[in-house]
Design a protein around this motif. Structure first.
Motif, PDB file in Angstrom:
ATOM      1  N   UNK A 253       0.841  -1.200   0.000  1.00 48.34           N
ATOM      2  CA  UNK A 253       0.000   0.000   0.000  1.00 48.34           C
ATOM      3  C   UNK A 253       0.878   1.253   0.000  1.00 48.34           C
ATOM      4  N   UNK A 254       0.333   2.352  -0.512  1.00 42.94           N
ATOM      5  CA  UNK A 254       1.125   3.595  -0.526  1.00 42.94           C
ATOM      6  C   UNK A 254       0.981   4.357   0.787  1.00 42.94           C
ATOM      7  N   UNK A 401      -2.940   5.865  -7.628  1.00 37.24           N
ATOM      8  CA  UNK A 401      -1.493   5.996  -7.472  1.00 37.24           C
ATOM      9  C   UNK A 401      -0.761   5.468  -8.702  1.00 37.24           C
ATOM     10  N   UNK A 402      -1.497   4.725  -9.532  1.00 34.00           N
ATOM     11  CA  UNK A 402      -0.925   4.268 -10.804  1.00 34.00           C
ATOM     12  C   UNK A 402      -1.293   5.249 -11.919  1.00 34.00           C
ATOM     13  N   UNK A 406      -4.467  11.896  -8.509  1.00 33.46           N
ATOM     14  CA  UNK A 406      -4.499  12.017  -7.053  1.00 33.46           C
ATOM     15  C   UNK A 406      -5.526  13.050  -6.595  1.00 33.46           C
TER      16      UNK A 406
END
Lengths: 417, 91
Positions: A253-254, A401-402, A406
């Motif tokens: 996870x980020x 996130x890819x 955002x």
């Protein structure tokens, strides 16, 4: 069927010395299989279970909690509720929550002590003034109540603020959201737990998740300290420990988990009847119904799961509080604590499906998750039940996130995350 | 974790230091050939370990040099400090 809480039930139970109240929730052992298992018995997890049962007619649900319900960040935050976020996606998400807050005590038949006492955000430099004005306009375009206040109006709304132009960070103005305020955080967890339990949800405390069993593309169940539980859908709402759970399913996870601290003073008579936040000097303050000043500090900059923060963080916050409120110079602090918050690179949450079928994550709320509790539960329940996000949480997917799409609230929201 | 042993200055108060996040994330050698997934991995995905984690720290209010730290994030105990460019310990 549980007793409805009312003035009559209060009188009735007074005759038996309040010894015959029903338990607000049962304390069951886990069954072998559930339709949905929620990992994490905080406000968001319990709300998710509540709305799954109430709106989506899924009754065979378990909430597994490693400690006791509401013992994590739900009971550690500074209870502030507001929806004055800059971006459309965030405004939609947080105002959805605020609208539910407004009727929640009635809906749950549980007094969550929701108090719309207003939240004021201060500007201390020219950039703050510009940012807050811009945010006020953005809020109003999104139908969220917001007004910009001059220094004099700030002083009038909260007379104990030091508005002298000679302090290090003078107050140049501020914004006010009147519908914003606070709620009693424990009561939110207890109210949702009671409501969910009444609809048949099993709330299993002292039950830590040790592993997630999955095949190539979907989940099969969870391994816990109380044995294996079979399920096809797992909703993870584990805040600071989200990464730990994700790793069990082989996901990354980020997120970064960091300590966030808060503190309360000794109780005093009513002195501040609103919530005041300051982004630039990072200090926010309100007063609880018990009379304690509730003060929120910032996060440390390193990853930690220890629920302890650094001393200099509190020192910095109290420096700012004392400059803005010299009247508190002789207040004594009573308690200080830390919680572990999971922060996303864009400071926006994740309410999302994952690459594994039946595994859903509700995390990344960072330092500001409490305010979203009812909305988060409602939208996450929708996501789990339909295997598709609601339009209000569609932007908060993991895929952003890819794709790079955002929701960058870092510094854009009313207070630093 | 009140004192940090800077490899250049010795033990100093934690207040003088700035945490710089996970260590040993290498910048992609061929950025133009990276897929979106690989970019996400490099930019955003973090190990965020509960336990032994490798990190970069900066002595921001001292010599301003960067160094690496091995730290147990479950209790904030510092295990080891080594200079930039040195190989991370294997055990």
């Amino acid at each position: 069927m549980k007793n409805k809480y009312s003035i009559f039930s209060l009188i009735k139970n007074a005759f038996s010395y309040h010894e015959n109240w029903h338990k607000a929730w049962k304390d069951p052992q886990p069954k072998k299989e559930y339709d949905v298992v929620i990992v994490g018995g905080g406000g968001h997890g319990l709300a998710t279970a509540y709305y799954l049962a109430k709106k989506h007619n899924i009754k065979n649900i378990a909430v597994v909690e490693k400690g006791w319900i509401g013992g994590g960040n739900t009971g550690r935050n500074t209870t502030i509720i507001r929806s004055n976020y800059l971006w459309d996606a965030s405004a939609g998400l947080y105002d959805h929550a605020l609208k539910i807050w407004e009727g929640l005590s009635q809906e749950l038949n549980y007094n969550i002590m929701f108090s719309q006492r207003g939240v004021m955000n201060l500007a201390h430099n020219l950039q703050d003034v510009r940012d807050l004005k811009r945010r006020t306009h953005a809020n109003r375009l999104n139908g969220i109540d917001a007004v910009y206040l001059s220094t004099e109006e700030v002083k009038k709304f909260c007379p104990i603020i030091n508005t002298s132009p000679n302090i290090r960070y003078p107050v140049l103005g501020g914004t006010l959201q009147k519908r914003a305020g606070t709620a009693r955080h424990d009561a939110v967890a207890w109210g949702y737990a009671r409501g969910a339990d009444e609809m048949g949800v099993d709330i299993i405390q002292n039950c830590e998740v040790k592993g997630i069993k999955r095949n190539i593309d979907s989940v099969e169940g969870i391994e816990t300290t109380k044995g294996f539980i079979k399920t096809k859908k797992i909703g993870v709402v584990a805040a600071g420990h989200s990464t730990v759970i994700a790793n069990m399913a082989g996901l990354k996870l980020p997120l970064e988990s960091k300590p966030l601290q808060a503190l309360v003073s000794e109780p005093v008579k009513p002195i501040i009847d609103t919530v005041v936040m300051s982004n630039a000097v990072h200090a926010y303050i309100s007063q609880s119904d018990k009379g304690e000043l509730v003060i929120g500090a910032g996060t440390d900059d390193y990853v930690s799961y220890s629920q302890k923060g650094s001393h200099q963080i509190i020192e910095g916050t109290l420096n700012a509080i004392l400059e803005l409120y010299p009247i508190f110079s002789r207040m004594r602090m009573l308690r200080q604590w830390g919680g572990i918050v999971d922060i996303c690179p864009d400071a926006s949450p994740i309410l999302s499906k994952t690459s594994v079928k039946g595994l859903y994550f509700n995390c990344g709320w960072g330092t500001g998750g409490f305010k979203a509790t009812p909305g988060s539960g409602d939208l996450f329940a929708h996501t789990i039940a339909n295997d598709e996000p609601h339009k209000l949480n569609a932007a908060f997917n993991l895929n952003r996130f890819i794709s790079g799409d955002l929701v960058d609230e870092h510094g854009a929201a009313a207070v630093a995350h | 974790m009140f004192l940090i042993n800077c490899p250049y200055c010795g033990e100093r108060d934690q207040q003088e230091f700035k945490a710089g996040g996970e260590a040993h994330i290498e910048r992609p050698k061929q950025p133009t050939e990276l897929s979106d997934d690989e970019w996400a991995e490099y930019l955003f995905m973090r190990k965020n370990i509960k336990g032994i984690q490798f990190e970069r720290w900066n002595h921001a209010h001292g010599c301003r040099k960067w160094f690496n730290m091995v730290r147990d994030t479950s209790n904030d105990e510092i295990k080891l400090i080594y200079k930039m460019g040195e190989k991370p310990p294997s055990d």
